[in-house]
Design a protein around this motif. Structure first.
Motif, mmCIF file in Angstrom:
data_model
loop_
_atom_site.group_PDB
_atom_site.id
_atom_site.type_symbol
_atom_site.label_atom_id
_atom_site.label_comp_id
_atom_site.label_asym_id
_atom_site.label_seq_id
_atom_site.Cartn_x
_atom_site.Cartn_y
_atom_site.Cartn_z
ATOM 1 N N ALA A 78 0.835 -1.207 0.000
ATOM 2 C CA ALA A 78 0.000 0.000 0.000
ATOM 3 C C ALA A 78 0.864 1.250 0.000
ATOM 4 O O ALA A 78 0.605 2.218 -0.722
ATOM 5 C CB ALA A 78 -0.931 -0.010 1.205
ATOM 6 N N ALA A 79 1.922 1.254 0.812
ATOM 7 C CA ALA A 79 2.809 2.415 0.883
ATOM 8 C C ALA A 79 3.554 2.627 -0.430
ATOM 9 O O ALA A 79 3.750 3.774 -0.859
ATOM 10 C CB ALA A 79 3.802 2.231 2.029
ATOM 11 N N ASP A 80 3.961 1.541 -1.084
ATOM 12 C CA ASP A 80 4.744 1.646 -2.309
ATOM 13 C C ASP A 80 3.913 2.027 -3.523
ATOM 14 O O ASP A 80 4.361 2.797 -4.381
ATOM 15 C CB ASP A 80 5.447 0.314 -2.609
ATOM 16 N N GLU A 81 2.690 1.484 -3.608
ATOM 17 C CA GLU A 81 1.962 1.572 -4.874
ATOM 18 C C GLU A 81 0.591 2.248 -4.797
ATOM 19 O O GLU A 81 0.061 2.643 -5.846
ATOM 20 C CB GLU A 81 1.797 0.167 -5.469
ATOM 21 N N LEU A 82 0.009 2.358 -3.613
ATOM 22 C CA LEU A 82 -1.378 2.815 -3.548
ATOM 23 C C LEU A 82 -1.567 4.180 -2.904
ATOM 24 O O LEU A 82 -2.622 4.802 -3.095
ATOM 25 C CB LEU A 82 -2.236 1.786 -2.793
ATOM 26 N N PHE A 83 -0.589 4.661 -2.133
ATOM 27 C CA PHE A 83 -0.762 5.896 -1.362
ATOM 28 C C PHE A 83 0.473 6.789 -1.463
ATOM 29 O O PHE A 83 1.597 6.305 -1.583
ATOM 30 C CB PHE A 83 -1.028 5.574 0.121
ATOM 31 N N ASP A 84 0.221 8.097 -1.379
ATOM 32 C CA ASP A 84 1.296 9.064 -1.233
ATOM 33 C C ASP A 84 1.542 9.378 0.237
ATOM 34 O O ASP A 84 2.680 9.605 0.645
ATOM 35 C CB ASP A 84 0.958 10.356 -1.982
ATOM 36 N N GLU A 85 0.465 9.404 1.027
ATOM 37 C CA GLU A 85 0.549 9.602 2.469
ATOM 38 C C GLU A 85 -0.423 8.628 3.133
ATOM 39 O O GLU A 85 -1.519 8.393 2.616
ATOM 40 C CB GLU A 85 0.161 11.036 2.867
ATOM 41 N N ILE A 86 -0.010 8.075 4.283
ATOM 42 C CA ILE A 86 -0.874 7.128 4.995
ATOM 43 C C ILE A 86 -1.223 7.684 6.366
ATOM 44 O O ILE A 86 -0.338 8.009 7.154
ATOM 45 C CB ILE A 86 -0.198 5.747 5.134
ATOM 46 N N GLU A 87 -2.519 7.779 6.606
ATOM 47 C CA GLU A 87 -3.001 8.225 7.916
ATOM 48 C C GLU A 87 -3.054 7.066 8.904
ATOM 49 O O GLU A 87 -2.588 7.182 10.036
ATOM 50 C CB GLU A 87 -4.386 8.858 7.770
ATOM 51 N N GLU A 88 -3.639 5.950 8.480
ATOM 52 C CA GLU A 88 -3.750 4.809 9.394
ATOM 53 C C GLU A 88 -3.660 3.504 8.639
ATOM 54 O O GLU A 88 -4.178 3.365 7.525
ATOM 55 C CB GLU A 88 -5.059 4.848 10.186
ATOM 56 N N ILE A 89 -2.979 2.551 9.265
ATOM 57 C CA ILE A 89 -2.955 1.163 8.812
ATOM 58 C C ILE A 89 -3.576 0.331 9.921
ATOM 59 O O ILE A 89 -3.106 0.351 11.059
ATOM 60 C CB ILE A 89 -1.519 0.688 8.529
ATOM 61 N N GLY A 90 -4.629 -0.386 9.586
ATOM 62 C CA GLY A 90 -5.316 -1.208 10.583
ATOM 63 C C GLY A 90 -5.458 -2.633 10.102
ATOM 64 O O GLY A 90 -6.133 -2.894 9.097
ATOM 65 N N ILE A 91 -4.805 -3.556 10.767
ATOM 66 C CA ILE A 91 -4.982 -4.977 10.442
ATOM 67 C C ILE A 91 -6.346 -5.394 10.982
ATOM 68 O O ILE A 91 -6.669 -5.148 12.143
ATOM 69 C CB ILE A 91 -3.870 -5.841 11.061
ATOM 70 N N ARG A 92 -7.148 -6.016 10.123
ATOM 71 C CA ARG A 92 -8.493 -6.451 10.520
ATOM 72 C C ARG A 92 -8.670 -7.907 10.121
ATOM 73 O O ARG A 92 -8.559 -8.266 8.951
ATOM 74 C CB ARG A 92 -9.572 -5.579 9.857
ATOM 75 N N LYS A 106 -3.985 9.741 -2.041
ATOM 76 C CA LYS A 106 -3.329 9.404 -3.290
ATOM 77 C C LYS A 106 -3.667 10.475 -4.315
ATOM 78 O O LYS A 106 -4.848 10.765 -4.542
ATOM 79 C CB LYS A 106 -3.784 8.016 -3.784
ATOM 80 N N ASP A 107 -2.652 11.082 -4.918
ATOM 81 C CA ASP A 107 -2.831 12.136 -5.918
ATOM 82 C C ASP A 107 -3.722 13.258 -5.405
ATOM 83 O O ASP A 107 -4.574 13.793 -6.122
ATOM 84 C CB ASP A 107 -3.431 11.546 -7.206
ATOM 85 N N GLY A 108 -3.534 13.581 -4.124
ATOM 86 C CA GLY A 108 -4.257 14.689 -3.526
ATOM 87 C C GLY A 108 -5.676 14.384 -3.108
ATOM 88 O O GLY A 108 -6.388 15.269 -2.607
ATOM 89 N N ARG A 109 -6.129 13.146 -3.260
ATOM 90 C CA ARG A 109 -7.511 12.786 -2.925
ATOM 91 C C ARG A 109 -7.519 11.715 -1.836
ATOM 92 O O ARG A 109 -6.660 10.819 -1.825
ATOM 93 C CB ARG A 109 -8.232 12.261 -4.167
ATOM 94 N N PRO A 110 -8.508 11.773 -0.909
ATOM 95 C CA PRO A 110 -8.619 10.742 0.128
ATOM 96 C C PRO A 110 -8.863 9.368 -0.482
ATOM 97 O O PRO A 110 -9.560 9.235 -1.505
ATOM 98 C CB PRO A 110 -9.826 11.193 0.965
#
Length: 407
Positions: free
Chosen positions: A159-173, A328-332
């Motif tokens: 997710a950090a490498d390919e899906l997001f520019d900034e990460i607010e929360e990572i939650g294992i569920r 990602k790309d400025g959008r939530p």
């Protein structure tokens, strides 16, 4: 690659069945304290058993494990025992100049005065304390490489490498709709380990605060799991991902929540109230006078059914996954990366119930990546330290696809 697998229980046996179909290793020694159990795991492989050798070893005996590694010229020790044996096996591998891989990390100890506010000794602390020694040796200890921890951590790095520019929360569920016919209470995984992780103070990570603890079963939320599992109430539980992910992935908050269910939580609370969750031996009067010392938690484990033998009675699916919220790309954006195993499929294809099979497949995938050089490193490293895409692609090749759901 020559592998020493220590532990021939449910997960260990599933590992042999998965690995037997892959050509990446030369030989695997299947070792257990109970030699007949190790022999049974190998015999069950039938015509594929030629690359496997059963052996007896006490996982607590560092010298004996190191000697077994040397005797069979093993390159790596794969630990499929419960967390009590992490440190002796971890040490034995280094002493024998072998790599090491586990699915659960060294045990935590709560803060002596403020257990529900501050961390004491965290999961994995005793392993990471020896990281420099491992790095200097040129050997790799890949820690927390099951499904949770393990695949869930690979998802976080992906997710950090390919899906997001900034990460607010990572939650294992983690959630399931598994039922066991004929049992009111029958855990699908080791009750010893389940008690340990569920009754210890859960750890939460926040970038501005670091790691801190809270009350067991806190912050309940209903999470909707995919592929027909549906909504399950999840609560905070102590787990390695919260200690691993922040070391390699930049996120403002990391949590782990487990879908236990009200009845399961109630049973665990009762075990705690009665004191039978304790591991320290207590004196018990023997049949012929005198006393013997037994661990209450070991008694609980002994009277419950073996999870490895419940597969034919289980119905439903289990889901492990990583929910990520960020930009990602400025959008939530919010996504859930997940892996679902249907018990009927795993029983039909491998003769292993879904929870143990889902745990077992990931270390085998990781070993194959190490064997072919796609993953390499030295020191004490978590799954997040490696490129995620080769792992996820190989998991699909193993016939076990993963999914991504936009939230």
């Amino acid at each position: 690659m020559r592998i020493l697998l220590v532990g021939a229980g449910g997960v260990g046996t599933a590992i042999t069945r998965i690995a037997a179909r892959r050509p990446f290793f030369e030989h695997m020694v299947v070792a257990d304290y109970d030699l007949p159990r190790a022999k049974a795991a190998v015999a069950a492989l039938g015509a594929a058993a030629g690359r496997f050798t059963p052996a007896r070893v006490d996982a607590a005996d560092r010298a004996a494990v190191a000697a077994l590694l040397r005797e069979h010229r093993c390159d790596v020790l794969l630990n499929a025992t419960d967390p009590r044996f992490v440190l002796p096996l971890f040490d034995a591998a280094l002493a024998a100049e072998a790599d090491y891989l586990d699915m659960a990390m060294s045990m935590s100890r709560p803060h002596p005065e403020r257990p529900y506010q501050e961390v004491g000794i965290k999961l994995g602390d005793e392993q990471f304390a020896r990281a420099a020694e491992w790095a200097a040796s040129g050997r790799l200890a890949l820690v927390g490489m099951g499904v949770e921890p393990g695949l869930a951590d690979v998802f976080a790095r992906y997710a950090a490498d390919e899906l997001f520019d900034e990460i607010e929360e990572i939650g294992i569920r983690d959630g399931a709709n598994l039922t066991v016919e004929g049992y009111d209470f029958a855990p699908s995984f080791s009750i010893w380990t389940t008690i340990e992780e569920c009754l210890n103070p859960p750890v939460i990570y926040e970038k501005d605060r670091g790691w801190y603890t809270t009350e067991p079963f806190s912050e309940p939320e209903v999470f909707d799991f995919p592929e027909g599992i549906g909504p399950v109430e999840c609560v905070n539980v102590e787990h390695e991902e919260v200690l691993l992910v922040p070391r390699w992935v930049d996120a403002r908050r990391v949590t782990f929540k487990y879908g236990l269910g009200e009845e399961f939580i109630g049973t665990l609370k009762t075990l705690h109230a009665l004191g039978v969750d304790r591991t320290e031996p207590v004196p018990v009067r023997g049949d012929h006078g005198g006393t013997v010392r037994v661990s209450p938690r070991d008694v609980v484990a002994a009277v419950l059914p073996d999870p490895a033998e419940l597969g034919d009675l289980m119905r439903g699916k289990t889901c492990a996954g990583t929910w990520v919220k960020g930009v990602k790309d400025g959008r939530p954006r919010e996504v859930y990366l997940y892996h679902v195993v249907d018990n009927q499929w795993s029983m039909r294809e491998y003769g292993s119930q879904a929870v143990v099979w889902q745990t077992a497949v990931n270390p085998v995938v990781a070993l194959e990546l190490l064997a072919d050089g796609a993953w390499k490193g030295a020191g004490v490293l978590g799954p997040e330290a490696f490129e995620p895409r080769p792992f996820l692609d190989l998991l699909v090749e193993y016939g076990s696809p993963w999914g991504l759901r936009e939230q």
